[in-house]
Write a protein that holds these residues in place. Sequence first.
Motif, PDB file in Angstrom:
ATOM      1  N   SER A 144      22.709 -43.930 -77.435  1.00 51.44           N
ATOM      2  CA  SER A 144      22.733 -43.409 -78.791  1.00 51.44           C
ATOM      3  C   SER A 144      24.145 -43.141 -79.279  1.00 51.44           C
ATOM      4  CB  SER A 144      21.915 -42.112 -78.862  1.00 51.44           C
ATOM      5  OG  SER A 144      21.896 -41.625 -80.171  1.00 51.44           O
ATOM      6  N   PRO A 153      19.810 -38.014 -82.840  1.00 57.17           N
ATOM      7  CA  PRO A 153      18.494 -38.556 -83.168  1.00 57.17           C
ATOM      8  C   PRO A 153      17.734 -37.651 -84.140  1.00 57.17           C
ATOM      9  CG  PRO A 153      18.603 -37.852 -80.869  1.00 57.17           C
ATOM     10  CD  PRO A 153      19.923 -37.577 -81.470  1.00 57.17           C
ATOM     11  N   CYS A 178      13.906 -41.276 -83.680  1.00 61.52           N
ATOM     12  CA  CYS A 178      14.735 -42.443 -83.985  1.00 61.52           C
ATOM     13  C   CYS A 178      16.181 -42.161 -83.617  1.00 61.52           C
ATOM     14  CB  CYS A 178      14.669 -42.778 -85.468  1.00 61.52           C
ATOM     15  SG  CYS A 178      13.101 -43.453 -85.998  1.00 61.52           S
ATOM     16  N   ALA A 179      16.851 -43.186 -83.094  1.00 61.00           N
ATOM     17  CA  ALA A 179      18.262 -43.073 -82.738  1.00 61.00           C
ATOM     18  C   ALA A 179      18.929 -44.428 -82.928  1.00 61.00           C
ATOM     19  CB  ALA A 179      18.421 -42.604 -81.303  1.00 61.00           C
ATOM     20  N   THR A 198      22.941 -40.024 -88.574  1.00 64.60           N
ATOM     21  CA  THR A 198      21.631 -39.518 -88.183  1.00 64.60           C
ATOM     22  C   THR A 198      20.577 -40.039 -89.148  1.00 64.60           C
ATOM     23  OG1 THR A 198      22.630 -37.535 -87.276  1.00 64.60           O
ATOM     24  CG2 THR A 198      20.284 -37.423 -87.790  1.00 64.60           C
TER      25      THR A 198
END
Length: 162
Positions: free
Chosen positions: A2, A6, A14-15, A45
């Motif tokens: 990542s 997230p 989600c990332a 983000t």
Amino acid sequence: MSCCTPSAAGGMVCAGTGAGQLYAYDTATGEQLWGAQAAGVVDSTPALTEGLVFVGDSHGGVYAVDGNDGGLLRHLPNRYGASSPAICGSSGWIVSTKYGRGLFKISLSGGVVLWRHALDARGTGPVYADGVVYIGTHAGTVLAVDAETGRKPARARRNLRV
């Protein structure tokens, strides 16, 4: 993996990655639900709302992705990239990064820019609260604008504490 903080909502997290991927995972099982490709590093983000993932990248712009399957719904190109977005209802706000120096309101359903507000320097990701969008800039300014119009908030809202 990542490159960003997230986001999680509705049983999904989600990332984004340095390779320009945006991934969604089931929060209960950890199973990957889908992956989507952006033009640049996904270092902002993502914002999640009712079946939509809204995210900016380092030099491709802003993407609206279907939260169910990762399919691209809309792409607003911007060679300067975009900040982490803020969303409320059918609108989203992003800051063009690098040299763009602008706050943009975007229609999530139509994918069009509704207004633009120039900034005095590079800006942070926007924050939405009670009809006002707040942005900090690298020049030390904290800007508050009416979320609907992009102008100064009504006088009654100017002294609100955040």
